[in-house]
Design a protein around this motif. Structure first.
Motif, PDB file in Angstrom:
ATOM      1  N   MET A   1       1.186  -1.150   0.169  1.00  0.00           N
ATOM      2  CA  MET A   1       0.194  -0.428  -0.172  1.00  0.00           C
ATOM      3  C   MET A   1       1.196   1.324   0.008  1.00  0.00           C
ATOM      4  SD  MET A   1      -2.920   1.196   3.037  1.00  0.00           S
ATOM      5  CE  MET A   1      -3.895   1.133   1.770  1.00  0.00           C
ATOM      6  N   THR A   2       0.321   1.828  -1.284  1.00  0.00           N
ATOM      7  CA  THR A   2       1.291   3.088  -0.873  1.00  0.00           C
ATOM      8  C   THR A   2       0.628   4.856   0.045  1.00  0.00           C
ATOM      9  OG1 THR A   2       0.848   3.296  -3.234  1.00  0.00           O
ATOM     10  CG2 THR A   2       2.449   2.402  -3.263  1.00  0.00           C
ATOM     11  N   GLU A   3       0.861   5.144   0.418  1.00  0.00           N
ATOM     12  CA  GLU A   3       0.594   6.804   0.690  1.00  0.00           C
ATOM     13  C   GLU A   3       0.574   7.510  -0.122  1.00  0.00           C
ATOM     14  OE1 GLU A   3       1.507   8.112   4.114  1.00  0.00           O
ATOM     15  OE2 GLU A   3       1.424   6.515   5.407  1.00  0.00           O
ATOM     16  N   ASP A   4      -0.452   8.676  -0.374  1.00  0.00           N
ATOM     17  CA  ASP A   4       0.080   9.786  -1.373  1.00  0.00           C
ATOM     18  C   ASP A   4       1.007  10.972  -0.625  1.00  0.00           C
ATOM     19  OD1 ASP A   4      -1.361   8.207  -3.370  1.00  0.00           O
ATOM     20  OD2 ASP A   4      -3.513   9.535  -2.366  1.00  0.00           O
ATOM     21  N   THR A   5       1.377  11.443  -1.783  1.00  0.00           N
ATOM     22  CA  THR A   5       2.375  12.371  -0.954  1.00  0.00           C
ATOM     23  C   THR A   5       1.515  13.708  -1.327  1.00  0.00           C
ATOM     24  OG1 THR A   5       4.299  11.394  -1.000  1.00  0.00           O
ATOM     25  CG2 THR A   5       4.671  14.102  -1.081  1.00  0.00           C
ATOM     26  N   VAL A   6       1.059  14.921  -0.076  1.00  0.00           N
ATOM     27  CA  VAL A   6       1.035  15.857  -0.342  1.00  0.00           C
ATOM     28  C   VAL A   6       1.744  17.093  -0.742  1.00  0.00           C
ATOM     29  CG1 VAL A   6      -0.993  17.865   0.479  1.00  0.00           C
ATOM     30  CG2 VAL A   6      -0.944  15.399   0.850  1.00  0.00           C
ATOM     31  N   LEU A   7       1.374  17.906  -1.725  1.00  0.00           N
ATOM     32  CA  LEU A   7       2.566  18.742  -2.628  1.00  0.00           C
ATOM     33  C   LEU A   7       2.460  20.164  -1.802  1.00  0.00           C
ATOM     34  CD1 LEU A   7       4.132  17.516  -5.277  1.00  0.00           C
ATOM     35  CD2 LEU A   7       5.343  17.639  -3.234  1.00  0.00           C
ATOM     36  N   SER A   8       2.945  21.128  -1.271  1.00  0.00           N
ATOM     37  CA  SER A   8       2.872  22.815  -1.314  1.00  0.00           C
ATOM     38  C   SER A   8       2.154  23.333  -1.962  1.00  0.00           C
ATOM     39  CB  SER A   8       3.049  22.945   0.304  1.00  0.00           C
ATOM     40  OG  SER A   8       4.695  22.960  -0.610  1.00  0.00           O
ATOM     41  N   ARG A   9       1.581  23.981  -1.882  1.00  0.00           N
ATOM     42  CA  ARG A   9       1.723  25.185  -3.146  1.00  0.00           C
ATOM     43  C   ARG A   9       3.327  25.660  -3.617  1.00  0.00           C
ATOM     44  NH1 ARG A   9      -3.810  28.004  -4.527  1.00  0.00           N
ATOM     45  NH2 ARG A   9      -5.155  26.798  -3.582  1.00  0.00           N
ATOM     46  N   GLU A  10       3.883  25.800  -2.835  1.00  0.00           N
ATOM     47  CA  GLU A  10       5.447  26.483  -2.641  1.00  0.00           C
ATOM     48  C   GLU A  10       6.150  25.120  -3.738  1.00  0.00           C
ATOM     49  OE1 GLU A  10       9.201  27.649  -0.409  1.00  0.00           O
ATOM     50  OE2 GLU A  10       7.050  27.490   0.902  1.00  0.00           O
ATOM     51  N   THR A  11       5.941  24.385  -3.031  1.00  0.00           N
ATOM     52  CA  THR A  11       6.844  22.822  -3.485  1.00  0.00           C
ATOM     53  C   THR A  11       6.271  22.753  -5.229  1.00  0.00           C
ATOM     54  OG1 THR A  11       6.820  22.421  -1.673  1.00  0.00           O
ATOM     55  CG2 THR A  11       6.985  21.066  -4.031  1.00  0.00           C
ATOM     56  N   ILE A  12       4.856  22.953  -5.391  1.00  0.00           N
ATOM     57  CA  ILE A  12       4.596  22.728  -6.773  1.00  0.00           C
ATOM     58  C   ILE A  12       4.484  23.741  -7.824  1.00  0.00           C
ATOM     59  CG2 ILE A  12       2.469  23.281  -8.321  1.00  0.00           C
ATOM     60  CD1 ILE A  12       1.268  21.527  -5.765  1.00  0.00           C
ATOM     61  N   ALA A  13       4.621  25.448  -7.319  1.00  0.00           N
ATOM     62  CA  ALA A  13       5.536  26.508  -7.785  1.00  0.00           C
ATOM     63  C   ALA A  13       6.745  26.101  -8.255  1.00  0.00           C
ATOM     64  CB  ALA A  13       5.297  27.668  -6.987  1.00  0.00           C
ATOM     65  N   ARG A  14       7.308  25.641  -7.251  1.00  0.00           N
ATOM     66  CA  ARG A  14       8.857  25.906  -7.367  1.00  0.00           C
ATOM     67  C   ARG A  14       9.055  24.232  -8.782  1.00  0.00           C
ATOM     68  NH1 ARG A  14      12.996  27.656  -4.124  1.00  0.00           N
ATOM     69  NH2 ARG A  14      12.201  28.775  -2.549  1.00  0.00           N
ATOM     70  N   LEU A  15       8.552  23.579  -8.372  1.00  0.00           N
ATOM     71  CA  LEU A  15       8.606  22.042  -9.141  1.00  0.00           C
ATOM     72  C   LEU A  15       8.480  22.393 -10.978  1.00  0.00           C
ATOM     73  CD1 LEU A  15       7.501  19.246  -7.334  1.00  0.00           C
ATOM     74  CD2 LEU A  15       9.581  19.612  -7.791  1.00  0.00           C
ATOM     75  N   THR A  16       7.403  23.606 -11.148  1.00  0.00           N
ATOM     76  CA  THR A  16       6.868  24.050 -12.635  1.00  0.00           C
ATOM     77  C   THR A  16       7.179  25.268 -12.573  1.00  0.00           C
ATOM     78  OG1 THR A  16       5.024  25.079 -11.148  1.00  0.00           O
ATOM     79  CG2 THR A  16       4.813  22.557 -11.996  1.00  0.00           C
ATOM     80  N   LEU A  17       8.195  25.792 -12.098  1.00  0.00           N
ATOM     81  CA  LEU A  17       9.356  26.557 -12.563  1.00  0.00           C
ATOM     82  C   LEU A  17      10.124  26.876 -13.969  1.00  0.00           C
ATOM     83  CD1 LEU A  17       8.856  30.185 -11.614  1.00  0.00           C
ATOM     84  CD2 LEU A  17      11.566  28.907 -10.368  1.00  0.00           C
TER      85      LEU A  17
END
Length: 95
Positions: A1-17
């Motif tokens: 079983m795997t857990e979902d990882t919740v990304l913060s808005r800041e993390t998402i912004a950095r990953l897509t920058l």
């Protein structure tokens, strides 16, 4: 079983920058002290590659903030002011 990882808005912004022009973490590490000296000594903003890297790489950004806080006394400023000045320089210079 795997857990979902919740990304913060800041993390998402950095990953897509868009971090072009590209700079490696090693090159960032080699340049950040000179860039801080220029920024604090004469208000010269970091070069575009370094700014882009620090906006996109949380690890290098935190290291640069730590270094800025560490050397703040040498420039007669509070650590919080030095960190804020760095953050402003990487987000607004050349924009």
């Amino acid at each position: 079983m795997t857990e979902d990882t919740v990304l913060s808005r800041e993390t998402i912004a950095r990953l897509t920058l868009n971090t072009e022009p590209w700079l490696s973490c090693d090159a960032c590490f080699e340049q950040v002290d000179v860039a801080l000296e220029a920024l604090f000594g004469s208000s010269v903003p970091p070069v575009a590659e370094l700014r882009a890297h620090l906006r996109g790489c949380a690890t290098c950004h935190e290291e640069a903030q730590s270094l800025a806080a560490l050397v703040a006394d040498q420039y007669d400023m509070a650590a919080s002011v030095a960190v804020a000045r760095l953050d402003i320089a990487i987000t607004t210079a050349g924009a």
